[in-house]
Design a protein around this motif. Structure first.
Motif, PDB file in Angstrom:
ATOM      1  N   MET A  95     -16.418   4.820 -11.971  1.00 44.51           N
ATOM      2  CA  MET A  95     -15.105   5.219 -11.384  1.00 44.51           C
ATOM      3  C   MET A  95     -14.415   4.116 -11.178  1.00 44.51           C
ATOM      4  SD  MET A  95     -14.502   7.570  -7.938  1.00 44.51           S
ATOM      5  CE  MET A  95     -13.013   7.519  -7.097  1.00 44.51           C
ATOM      6  N   ARG A  96     -13.201   4.209 -11.518  1.00 46.44           N
ATOM      7  CA  ARG A  96     -12.090   2.983 -11.247  1.00 46.44           C
ATOM      8  C   ARG A  96     -10.903   3.352 -10.562  1.00 46.44           C
ATOM      9  NH1 ARG A  96     -14.529   3.056 -16.050  1.00 46.44           N
ATOM     10  NH2 ARG A  96     -12.963   4.391 -17.054  1.00 46.44           N
ATOM     11  N   VAL A  97     -10.341   2.387  -9.792  1.00 46.44           N
ATOM     12  CA  VAL A  97      -9.246   2.777  -9.364  1.00 46.44           C
ATOM     13  C   VAL A  97      -8.006   1.761  -9.871  1.00 46.44           C
ATOM     14  CG1 VAL A  97      -7.828   2.549  -7.222  1.00 46.44           C
ATOM     15  CG2 VAL A  97      -9.982   3.431  -7.151  1.00 46.44           C
ATOM     16  N   ILE A  98      -7.212   2.108 -10.510  1.00 46.26           N
ATOM     17  CA  ILE A  98      -5.973   1.336 -11.381  1.00 46.26           C
ATOM     18  C   ILE A  98      -4.596   1.312 -10.401  1.00 46.26           C
ATOM     19  CG2 ILE A  98      -4.956   0.984 -13.304  1.00 46.26           C
ATOM     20  CD1 ILE A  98      -7.300   2.505 -14.775  1.00 46.26           C
ATOM     21  N   ARG A  99      -4.113   0.527 -10.129  1.00 45.54           N
ATOM     22  CA  ARG A  99      -2.826   0.156  -9.342  1.00 45.54           C
ATOM     23  C   ARG A  99      -2.003  -0.515  -9.880  1.00 45.54           C
ATOM     24  NH1 ARG A  99      -4.576   0.006  -3.127  1.00 45.54           N
ATOM     25  NH2 ARG A  99      -5.582  -1.873  -4.041  1.00 45.54           N
ATOM     26  N   GLY A 100      -0.589  -0.619  -9.979  1.00 46.78           N
ATOM     27  CA  GLY A 100       0.154  -1.245 -10.690  1.00 46.78           C
ATOM     28  C   GLY A 100       1.730  -0.580 -10.270  1.00 46.78           C
ATOM     29  N   TYR A 101       2.476  -1.424 -11.162  1.00 46.40           N
ATOM     30  CA  TYR A 101       4.140  -0.881 -10.989  1.00 46.40           C
ATOM     31  C   TYR A 101       4.244  -0.350 -12.327  1.00 46.40           C
ATOM     32  CZ  TYR A 101       3.761  -3.332  -6.563  1.00 46.40           C
ATOM     33  OH  TYR A 101       3.281  -3.602  -5.286  1.00 46.40           O
ATOM     34  N   LEU A 102       5.288   0.533 -12.437  1.00 45.01           N
ATOM     35  CA  LEU A 102       5.876   1.247 -13.736  1.00 45.01           C
ATOM     36  C   LEU A 102       6.795   0.142 -14.428  1.00 45.01           C
ATOM     37  CD1 LEU A 102       6.321   4.069 -15.093  1.00 45.01           C
ATOM     38  CD2 LEU A 102       8.668   4.092 -14.074  1.00 45.01           C
ATOM     39  N   PRO A 103       6.184   0.176 -15.712  1.00 38.88           N
ATOM     40  CA  PRO A 103       6.927  -1.001 -16.616  1.00 38.88           C
ATOM     41  C   PRO A 103       8.365  -0.331 -17.024  1.00 38.88           C
ATOM     42  CG  PRO A 103       4.904  -0.378 -17.529  1.00 38.88           C
ATOM     43  CD  PRO A 103       5.059   0.800 -16.430  1.00 38.88           C
TER      44      PRO A 103
ATOM     45  N   PHE B  92      -6.977  10.689 -13.318  1.00 39.13           N
ATOM     46  CA  PHE B  92      -5.929  11.446 -12.182  1.00 39.13           C
ATOM     47  C   PHE B  92      -5.138  10.536 -11.635  1.00 39.13           C
ATOM     48  CE2 PHE B  92     -10.282  13.034 -12.648  1.00 39.13           C
ATOM     49  CZ  PHE B  92     -10.208  14.428 -12.706  1.00 39.13           C
ATOM     50  N   VAL B  93      -4.003  11.061 -11.399  1.00 41.50           N
ATOM     51  CA  VAL B  93      -2.846  10.286 -10.599  1.00 41.50           C
ATOM     52  C   VAL B  93      -2.371  10.885  -9.368  1.00 41.50           C
ATOM     53  CG1 VAL B  93      -0.860  11.295 -12.216  1.00 41.50           C
ATOM     54  CG2 VAL B  93      -0.650   8.807 -11.576  1.00 41.50           C
ATOM     55  N   LYS B  94      -1.651   9.936  -8.546  1.00 46.31           N
ATOM     56  CA  LYS B  94      -0.852  10.609  -7.573  1.00 46.31           C
ATOM     57  C   LYS B  94       0.630  11.060  -8.046  1.00 46.31           C
ATOM     58  CE  LYS B  94      -2.251   7.998  -3.306  1.00 46.31           C
ATOM     59  NZ  LYS B  94      -1.928   7.344  -2.072  1.00 46.31           N
TER      60      LYS B  94
ATOM     61  N   ALA C 164       5.604   2.021  -7.664  1.00 45.71           N
ATOM     62  CA  ALA C 164       4.094   1.771  -7.766  1.00 45.71           C
ATOM     63  C   ALA C 164       3.274   3.036  -8.135  1.00 45.71           C
ATOM     64  CB  ALA C 164       3.503   1.460  -6.244  1.00 45.71           C
ATOM     65  N   LEU C 165       2.202   2.736  -9.050  1.00 45.91           N
ATOM     66  CA  LEU C 165       1.474   4.082  -9.701  1.00 45.91           C
ATOM     67  C   LEU C 165      -0.043   3.708  -9.330  1.00 45.91           C
ATOM     68  CD1 LEU C 165       2.981   4.074 -13.174  1.00 45.91           C
ATOM     69  CD2 LEU C 165       3.293   5.889 -11.477  1.00 45.91           C
ATOM     70  N   THR C 166      -0.645   4.822  -8.963  1.00 42.87           N
ATOM     71  CA  THR C 166      -2.075   4.477  -8.641  1.00 42.87           C
ATOM     72  C   THR C 166      -3.042   5.746  -9.562  1.00 42.87           C
ATOM     73  OG1 THR C 166      -1.693   3.882  -6.351  1.00 42.87           O
ATOM     74  CG2 THR C 166      -3.782   4.863  -6.834  1.00 42.87           C
ATOM     75  N   TYR C 167      -3.968   5.340 -10.271  1.00 38.72           N
ATOM     76  CA  TYR C 167      -4.785   6.164 -11.031  1.00 38.72           C
ATOM     77  C   TYR C 167      -6.081   6.000 -10.608  1.00 38.72           C
ATOM     78  CZ  TYR C 167      -0.752   6.423 -14.359  1.00 38.72           C
ATOM     79  OH  TYR C 167       0.432   6.902 -14.964  1.00 38.72           O
TER      80      TYR C 167
ATOM     81  N   ASN D  32      -3.419  -4.468  -1.242  1.00 36.52           N
ATOM     82  CA  ASN D  32      -2.543  -3.136  -1.004  1.00 36.52           C
ATOM     83  C   ASN D  32      -1.154  -3.333  -2.158  1.00 36.52           C
ATOM     84  OD1 ASN D  32      -0.604  -4.196   0.615  1.00 36.52           O
ATOM     85  ND2 ASN D  32      -1.715  -4.201   2.444  1.00 36.52           N
ATOM     86  N   ASP D  33      -0.349  -2.421  -1.695  1.00 32.48           N
ATOM     87  CA  ASP D  33       0.725  -2.254  -2.661  1.00 32.48           C
ATOM     88  C   ASP D  33       1.657  -3.558  -2.572  1.00 32.48           C
ATOM     89  OD1 ASP D  33      -0.027   0.334  -3.810  1.00 32.48           O
ATOM     90  OD2 ASP D  33       1.254   1.427  -2.321  1.00 32.48           O
TER      91      ASP D  33
END
Length: 1001
Positions: free
Chosen positions: A141-149, A53-55, A3-6, A740-741
C-alpha cells in the motif's frame, strides 16, 4: 498551492480467461479474478493490479484515474533507534466511503458486461471488495502526496501505480497492509498498514522456519540414522546436509539423499563406514557384494564426506576389489558410476575405478590424470578403442569432489560437482568377462589412487541426464526422509529420543558480514522483496566502516525482528525504511562527517526547537558475553558462554557518581572473538558514556536539502552553547520524520562517537577457554573477512594467543591439536604468530591390556598394540612460535608396553599405562590415570605376571613392559606424538625448551 493525496493498494488478479486453457474452470458463474472466487486454483496465474483512491477535493485531475472515496488519512512516522533495535514502525490508517460501483475499472471484474445483473445496482464497492479480495494482509500500500501541477502531458490509468514526479513535490510512503475493517454500517471501510519492516515481526517471520518433520521411530543415543515423518517432508523442507535440533535436547549433523539413490537399480553401494584403520566394509545394495581390501587400503575416520569414514589409499599399490558379478557386465546398457574423491596429491595418473584384470587386455577405467584431467578409457583386445576427458586442472587436492560417469544410450558424460565437464558418443560395448574384477582405487598393477574415496555407487540407470550443481547427492539411502546423523554436535550430548519428537532444521551462519545476514533474514524469512534492499550500498557501508564477520547457529525458530535487533546492537547499526529512496537503509554508526549539512537556527519554525536530556541512555560499562556453548540453552544465561569482555569508562562513573551497566549476550561472536567484543564495548561507550540529547523542531516543507530519516546533520541553536556561552554545532541523526502538507516535524538524537577504527592489520585470535582441534584458518574466517594478497601488501598479520591456564587438545591421536593448514590456505608472505601462555598438548596414547597365555603361546590383548600419542601442532605454512614463561607445547605421550603372564599360567598379563596429553590416554585393566603432563603408571609385576611399562609423559615415548624372554613378543612402549609436524615451516623465537617431543616434516 492545491494539495493532492492518493492511496494505492496492490492486489493480486488472475490474468487468465475463465475456461480458456490453461484455466479449466467451468460453470455459469465466472470468477472475480481473485483467489477467493477462483474455480481452478492449481492453474491460477496472478499479476499485480493497482487500485488508486483519492480525497475528493473538487480539483483532482481527470488525467489521474482514481476512485474519489478516500475520507480520512492518519499517518504516524517510523522512529528509528540507532544501535538498539528496529524501533517503531511507521503506520497508516485510511478510511474510505462505501458507495455503489459499476465494477468497470481494471482489476475489479473483467466479466462485468457478461453478468446477469447490473453491478451498479447490486451491493457496494467495499462490500464486494471484501468478498472478492479477503487475502490482502501483507499486500503493498502506498500514500502519495503532492501538489497539483500546472499541467499534465499524459494520462495515468487505473490499474497501474502512479509514476514518480507526476505531482509537484511528490512524497511517497510505502506500507504493507496490516488489517482491514468493514464495510461498516456507517458506510465506511478502513485499512491499517505498517511500513515494510513490519514483515520482520515475530508474528510474521521466524528464522529458521519451523520444520514440519518429526521422528518416525524412536532412536537411541548410539543410532546414526533416523527416518522422518510425514513422508516426503525432507525434500519439501530440509537441505541435503546441515544441523538439526532433535526434540529441543540435542544437535546432530545430518546428511541425506534427495534422490532415493539406493533402490532396486543400485548394483553396488559402499558407504565406506566403519572404525578407523578397519580393512572391511559392507555393500549396502541388495546384492551384498563382499569388498576385499588389498595393499594398505583401509578405512579412515579423519577425512570423510559422509558417515563415519571413507576409503583411504596411500598411492602405492592399494585397492579395494570385488569379484566379478553379472551386475558389472554393463555392455551397452545405461549406467551411472559416481563417488566422492579427495586426492591427497595430483601429479600422476590415478584410477578411481577399473573393471578389468592384471593382464590389462580388456578393461574400462575412470581416471584422474596427472594434469588434473578426469577421463574415461575403454580397452578391448589390448587396444584403447574409446576415450574422452575433461579440460585440465579441474581436480584439486585435499578437497572432496563429486565425480559421476553416466551412459545414456550412446551418450557418455562425466560430471564434476554436478557440472558436465566432458562428453562423447559411442555405441561400443563395455567388456563382460567372467575373469575380470571391479577395483576401486587402483588397477592392480599401476595408477594407484592417493587419497580418499567415499560413497561409491554403481547404478544400472542413467541417473543424471542433465547438470545437477544445485543438488549434489548426500549419502545414498532408500528414502529422502532418511537422515544420516553425527550425534551430539555443537556442545550437546547424544541421547535417546521418542517417536514424534520434532526435528528442527538449524539456521547456521559462518563468517558472514552483517549486510549478508540482514539481507538473508529479510528476503529469505521476512518475505521482503529484494527491490527494497540496496545490497551493493549495504556491502560498501559495511566494508568501509565495519568489516567484521559473525558466526552462529540458531536452533529454534526466532522472530526475525529479534535477530535483527541483536545485530543492530552488537554491530552498532541503524536499519530503517527510507521513503525518499523507497529502500531499506543500513548504516554503521560512526561520527557524523564534517561535510554533513547544517540545520541552523534561522531554519526552524519559530518556537519549535526543543532540547531534552536522556540521562537514562548513559552507559559506563559494557559487559559482553560471547563464545556460546550451546544454541539450545537460554540466550541470556551467563553459564552458556565461555568468555566475557568488560569495557568501562572510568571518567563517566566518576562524573555521574554511579555506574550504568549494559549486558550483551552474543550468539554472534564465536570463540576467539574478544577483539570483536572489545570493539563493541568501545563503540557503545563512545556514543553513550555521555548521554545523548534529543532534539525536536519543525522545518517548512520547501526546506532544502530535503531532510531524510536516518540522515546525519549538524544542528545549531541559540540554546546549544559551549562552556563560554558561544553557540555550537551538534552532530545529530534524524530518528523521526513526519511530513505533512506544509512542514516537516523532526526528532533527532545527538550522535556522539560511533565506529572506532578496526585494527584489521594486527589481527588477534585469543583462545580463552579449553578447546580441541583448532583449525586456524576456519577460526580466522569465522571472525575476520577472508584474506587477500592486497591485505598482505598492507601488512596484515595474525597472532593466535593461547591464554594462561588454557589447554588446547585433541579428540584423536590422528588429528593435531592445532592445525595451521597448508600453503594454499593462506596468501603468500602472510605473517602468522603463535603465542603460547597455556598448553598445547596432543592426545595421549591409549593403554592396552596385558598379554595372555593360551594353549600354544602368549598372545597380545585385543586392544594391542599400545597407542602412540597425537600431534600437537601441524603446519605446511610458515608460522612463528613463542612459548611464553609458564607455557608449554608437546606431543601426546605414548602408552606403555604391556606385560605378559608367566608362561605356565593362564592369567591375563599387566596393562600398559596411558600416555599424557589432552585428552589423556585411556587407562586399561587397573593401570594408573594419566594427566595433561604425566603418563599413567603401568600395572606392576604381580603373581604370575610381569610388569607393564608406564605411559609416557607429555612428549615422551611410553616405557617398555617386561615379558617372558622366550615368548617372542614385543613389549615396546608406543611412540610419543609429534610436538610439531612441519618443523621446517616453523621459526621458534622463544621457549624452545618448552616444546616437548619429536619435530618432523
Amino acid at each position: 498551492m492545491k494539495a493532492l493525496t492518493y492511496v494505492e493498494i496492490d492486489i493480486p488478479v488472475c490474468q487468465l480467461s475463465f475456461g480458456t486453457a490453461p484455466c479449466t474452470a467451468t460453470g455459469d458463474k465466472k470468477c472475480f479474478n481473485g483467489r477467493a472466487t477462483c474455480l481452478d486454483l492449481p492453474n491460477i496465474d496472478e499479476e499485480t493490479v493497482t487500485l488508486r483512491f483519492v480525497k475528493d477535493c473538487g480539483y483532482q485531475p481527470i488525467e489521474i484515474e482514481a476512485i474519489p472515496s478516500l475520507l480520512q488519512l492518519s499517518l504516524s512516522p517510523a522512529t528509528i533507534k540507532p544501535g538498539e533495535s528496529l524501533g517503531e514502525r511507521a503506520s497508516c490508517n485510511a478510511t474510505f466511503a462505501d458507495h455503489y460501483y459499476s465494477d468497470t475499472a481494471t482489476g475489479i471484474d473483467k466479466y462485468f458486461a457478461e453478468r446477469d445483473y447490473d453491478p451498479y445496482k447490486r451491493g457496494t464497492f467495499w462490500g464486494k471488495f471484501r468478498a472478492r479480495q479477503p487475502f490482502i494482509r501483507g499486500k503493498r500500500m502506498r500514500v502519495i502526496r503532492g501538489y497539483l501541477p500546472a499541467s499534465f502531458s499524459a494520462e495515468f490509468p487505473f490499474g497501474q501505480p502512479l509514476p514518480a514526479g507526476v505531482l509537484d513535490r511528490q512524497d511517497v510512503r510505502h506500507y504493507v497492509i496490516e488489517n482491514f475493517d468493514g464495510a461498516k454500517p456507517d458506510g465506511t471501510f478502513a485499512i491499517s498498514a505498517r511500513d515494510i519492516l513490519k514483515l520482520a515481526d515475530g508474528d510474521r517471520a521466524q528464522a529458521p522456519v519451523a520444520s514440519g518433520g518429526r521422528l518416525l521411530n524412536p532412536i537411541e543415543a548410539t543410532d546414526t540414522t533416523c527416518a522422518l515423518a510425514p513422508a516426503g517432508v525432507a525434500n519439501e523442507e530440509y537441505s541435503t546436509s546441515g544441523y538439526v535440533n532433535l526434540g529441543g535436547k540435542e544437535i546432530a549433523f545430518f546428511a541425506r539423499d534427495p534422490y532415493e539413490g539406493l533402490n532396486s537399480d543400485t548394483k553396488l553401494l559402499l558407504h565406506a563406514d566403519g572404525a578407523n584403520n578397519a580393512t572391511s566394509t559392507t555393500d549396502a545394495s541388495s546384492i551384498g557384494h563382499t569388498p576385499i581390501f588389498g595393499g594398505n587400503a583401509k578405512l579412515s575416520t579423519t577425512n570423510k564426506k559422509w558417515g563415519t569414514a571413507s576409503l583411504l589409499f596411500d598411492g602405492s599399490g592399494d585397492y579395494v576389489y570385488i569379484n566379478d558379478h553379472a551386475a558389472f557386465h554393463l555392455g551397452t546398457s545405461n549406467f551411472t558410476i559416481d563417488c566422492w574423491i579427495r586426492p591427497a596429491a595430483i601429479g600422476a595418473d590415478q584410477a578411481i575405478v577399473t573393471y578389468g584384470s592384471n593382464n590389462t587386455t580388456d578393461y574400462w577405467q575412470l581416471r584422474v590424470k596427472a594434469d588434473g584431467t578426469i577421463s574415461f578409457h575403454l580397452r578391448v583386445s589390448n587396444v584403447e578403442t574409446f576415450t574422452f576427458a575433461s579440460a585440465a586442472g579441474l581436480i584439486v587436492e585435499e578437497e572432496f569432489q563429486h565425480v559421476a560417469l553416466v551412459r545414456d544410450g550412446t551418450e557418455f558424460t562425466i560430471y564434476l560437482n554436478g557440472a558436465a565437464v566432458a562428453s562423447a558418443t559411442s555405441s561400443m560395448s563395455l567388456p563382460n568377462r567372467t575373469y575380470l574384477i571391479l577395483g576401486i582405487g587402483g588397477d592392480f598393477s599401476s595408477r594407484p589412487f592417493n587419497g580418499n574415496i567415499d560413497e561409491f555407487r554403481l547404478q544400472a540407470t542413467a541417473f543424471w541426464t542433465d547438470e545437477f550443481e544445485d543438488e549434489l547427492p548426500g549419502p545414498y539411502a532408500a528414502s529422502p526422509d532418511t537422515l544420516i546423523l553425527t550425534r551430539g554436535q555443537l556442545n550437546t550430548t547424544a541421547q535417546s529420543h521418542s517417536a514424534q519428537d520434532r526435528v528442527q532444521l538449524v539456521l547456521s551462519y559462518f563468517g558472514k558480514n552483517v549486510a549478508d545476514i540482514a539481507f538473508d533474514l529479510l528476503t529469505g524469512y521476512a518475505n521482503t522483496d529484494e527491490e527494497f534492499i540496496p545490497y551493493e550500498s549495504w556491502q560498501t557501508e559495511v566494508g568501509l566502516y565495519h568489516n567484521q564477520v559473525y558466526t552462529t547457529h540458531i536452533a529454534e525458530p526466532t522472530p526475525v525482528k529479534t535477530l535483527l535487533d541483536e545485530l543492530m546492537k552488537q554491530a552498532q547499526l541503524a536499519i530503517w525504511q527510507d521513503d525518499a529512496s523507497q529502500k531499506i537503509q543500513l548504516r554503521v554508526l560512526r561520527p557524523v562527517p564534517s561535510t554533513s549539512p547544517l540545520i541552523s537556527d534561522d531554519s526552524y519554525l519559530l518556537g519549535t526547537f526543543q532540547s531534552r536530556e536522556q540521562l537514562d541512555r548513559r552507559k559506563s560499562r559494557v559487559w559482553t558475553f560471547f563464545a556460546q556453548r550451546s544454541p539450545l540453552a537460554k540466550i541470556d544465561d551467563t553459564d552458556n558462554y565461555r568468555s566475557s569482555d568488560l569495557v568501562f569508562n572510568a571518567e563517566s562513573e566518576v562524573n555521574y557518581e554511579t555506574p550504568s551497566i549494559e549486558k550483551i549476550f552474543s550468539r554472534w561472536i564465536p570463540e576467539g572473538g574478544r577483539a570483536v567484543a572489545s570493539k563493541l564495548g568501545d563503540i557503545i561507550l563512545s556514543r553513550l558514556a555521555k548521554p545523548p540529547r534529543k532534539f525536536n523542531f519543525s522545518l517548512w516543507k520547501d526546506y532544502e536539502p530535503v531532510p531524510q530519516l536516518g540522515g546525519m546533520y549538524f544542528l545549531s541553536a541559540p540554546t546549544l552553547q559551549d562552556d563560554t556561552g558561544e553557540q555550537t554545532q551538534v552532530p545529530v541523526i534524524i530518528t523521526r520524520l513526519d511530513p505533512n502538507d506544509t512542514t516537516y516535524e523532526i526528532e533527532a538524537e545527538e550522535a556522539n562517537g560511533g565506529a572506532v577504527p578496526v585494527d584489521l592489520v594486527n589481527r588477534l585470535l585469543p583462545i580463552e577457554s579449553d578447546t580441541y582441534n583448532i583449525n586456524v584458518r576456519t577460526l580466522h574466517d569465522s571472525i575476520y573477512q577472508p584474506l587477500t594478497d592486497e591485505d598482505v601488501t598492507n601488512g596484515v598479520n595474525l597472532t593466535i594467543r593461547i591464554n594462561a591456564g588454557v589447554v588446547v587438545g585433541s579428540v584423536s591421536n590422528l588429528l593435531p591439536s592445532i592445525d595451521f593448514g597448508d600453503d594454499e590456505d593462506w596468501p603468500d608472505d602472510f605473517e602468522i604468530m603463535l603465542e603460547i601462555y597455556g598448553l598445547v598438548a596432543g592426545k595421549g596414547g591409549d593403554g592396552c591390556g596385558g598379554y595372555q597365555r593360551a594353549a600354544f603361546g602368549i598372545y597380545p590383548p585385543a586392544d594391542f598394540p599400545p597407542k602412540p600419542g597425537g600431534t600437537a601442532l601441524r603446519t605446511r605454512f610458515p608460522v612463528k612460535i613463542k612459548v611464553k614463561p609458564g607455557g608449554k607445547m608437546g606431543g601426546g605421550g605414548g602408552a606403555g608396553g604391556p606385560g605378559a603372564t608367566i608362561p605356565t599360567q593362564t592369567y591375563v598379563g599387566s596393562a600398559g599405562g596411558p600416555g599424557a596429553g589432552r585428552d589423556p590416554g585411556v587407562a586399561k585393566d587397573g593401570a594408573g590415570v594419566a594427566t595433561d603432563l604425566l603418563g599413567g603408571n603401568g600395572v606392576p609385576a604381580m603373581t604370575y605376571s610381569f610388569a607393564a611399562g608406564d605411559g609416557g609423559d607429555l612428549g615422551e615415548q611410553g616405557q617398555n613392559g617386561t615379558n617372558y624372554a622366550g615368548s617372542g613378543q614385543t613389549t615396546t612402549g608406543a611412540a610419543a606424538g609429534n610436538a610439531i609436524d612441519g618443523v621446517s615451516f616453523c621459526t621458534i623465537l622463544e621457549g624452545d625448551a618448552d616444546i616437548l617431543g619429536p619435530r618432523i616434516n
